[in-house]
Design a protein around this motif. Structure first.
Motif, PDB file in Angstrom:
ATOM      1  N   GLU A  37       0.835  -0.951  -0.074  1.00 47.26           N
ATOM      2  CA  GLU A  37      -0.096   0.014   0.088  1.00 47.26           C
ATOM      3  C   GLU A  37       1.452   1.099  -0.013  1.00 47.26           C
ATOM      4  OE1 GLU A  37      -3.021   2.156   2.612  1.00 47.26           O
ATOM      5  OE2 GLU A  37      -3.479  -0.426   2.608  1.00 47.26           O
ATOM      6  N   ARG A  38       1.665   0.961   1.044  1.00 51.46           N
ATOM      7  CA  ARG A  38       2.907   2.751   1.085  1.00 51.46           C
ATOM      8  C   ARG A  38       4.514   1.789   0.232  1.00 51.46           C
ATOM      9  NH1 ARG A  38       1.185   6.917  -0.679  1.00 51.46           N
ATOM     10  NH2 ARG A  38      -0.885   7.220   0.289  1.00 51.46           N
ATOM     11  N   ALA A  39       5.440   3.066  -0.202  1.00 50.69           N
ATOM     12  CA  ALA A  39       5.956   2.236  -0.118  1.00 50.69           C
ATOM     13  C   ALA A  39       7.051   2.490   1.086  1.00 50.69           C
ATOM     14  CB  ALA A  39       7.139   3.228  -1.823  1.00 50.69           C
ATOM     15  N   ALA A  53       6.620   3.292  -6.552  1.00 46.95           N
ATOM     16  CA  ALA A  53       7.874   2.821  -6.716  1.00 46.95           C
ATOM     17  C   ALA A  53       8.075   1.856  -7.205  1.00 46.95           C
ATOM     18  CB  ALA A  53       7.841   2.462  -4.683  1.00 46.95           C
ATOM     19  N   TYR A  54       7.253   0.488  -7.735  1.00 47.56           N
ATOM     20  CA  TYR A  54       7.617   0.032  -8.818  1.00 47.56           C
ATOM     21  C   TYR A  54       7.744   0.683 -10.458  1.00 47.56           C
ATOM     22  CZ  TYR A  54       7.590  -4.494 -10.982  1.00 47.56           C
ATOM     23  OH  TYR A  54       8.002  -5.840 -11.485  1.00 47.56           O
ATOM     24  N   ALA A 121      12.481  -3.171  -4.474  1.00 51.61           N
ATOM     25  CA  ALA A 121      11.900  -3.724  -3.039  1.00 51.61           C
ATOM     26  C   ALA A 121      11.401  -2.906  -2.302  1.00 51.61           C
ATOM     27  CB  ALA A 121      13.373  -4.234  -1.928  1.00 51.61           C
ATOM     28  N   ALA A 122      11.275  -1.848  -2.262  1.00 43.24           N
ATOM     29  CA  ALA A 122      10.248  -0.812  -1.924  1.00 43.24           C
ATOM     30  C   ALA A 122       8.449  -1.088  -2.287  1.00 43.24           C
ATOM     31  CB  ALA A 122      10.948   0.219  -2.370  1.00 43.24           C
ATOM     32  N   GLY A 123       8.556  -1.165  -3.402  1.00 45.05           N
ATOM     33  CA  GLY A 123       7.572  -1.499  -3.761  1.00 45.05           C
ATOM     34  C   GLY A 123       6.294  -2.933  -4.095  1.00 45.05           C
TER      35      GLY A 123
END
Length: 137
Positions: A37-39, A53-54, A121-123
């Protein structure tokens, strides 16, 4: 890539198996992705979604993909499950093609790519990456 979560990153055993497969022709990599939902991570301070983020990852990936003569064959947002669970399991589906497994492994071990990969990875909350050879040659 580090092997922190096997639903996000490949394990060392999986990478070794891919490298040792003996397949020397083209490989299609099917990517099934569910976004956070949130990066977090590298994109946490920007207050963006996992999908955003993706998208950063996808844009920054292009030179690395082209550098090994890879290409995206298909990319799309998953909308409905026609066969399978009613609840959608994935947010996006991508199919990338590489000239070989070696080319894929070369790209994913490039230090510049590894920096870009931090946006992925963040997304990403969950994913699958499935290597496929062409069925009909």
């Amino acid at each position: 890539m580090s092997a922190t979560d096997p639903s996000i990153e490949p394990t060392q055993v999986q990478l070794e198996r891919l490298a040792a497969s003996g397949e020397d022709g083209p490989v299609m990599m099917i990517n099934l992705v569910r976004f956070k939902e949130r990066a977090d991570g590298i994109d946490a301070d920007d207050g963006i979604t996992g999908a955003e983020a993706y998208a950063r990852y996808g844009a920054a990936l292009q030179p690395y993909l082209q550098g090994v003569r890879g290409r995206v064959l298909l990319g799309g947002a998953a909308t409905e499950s026609v066969i399978g669970p009613e609840e959608g399991e994935w947010d996006a589906v991508f199919v990338a093609e590489y000239p070989s497994r070696k080319a894929f492994l070369e790209m994913t071990s490039d230090p510049g790519y590894l920096e870009v990969h931090r946006h992925r990875a963040a997304g990403v909350a969950d994913s699958r990456l499935i290597a496929c050879r062409p069925l009909f040659r």
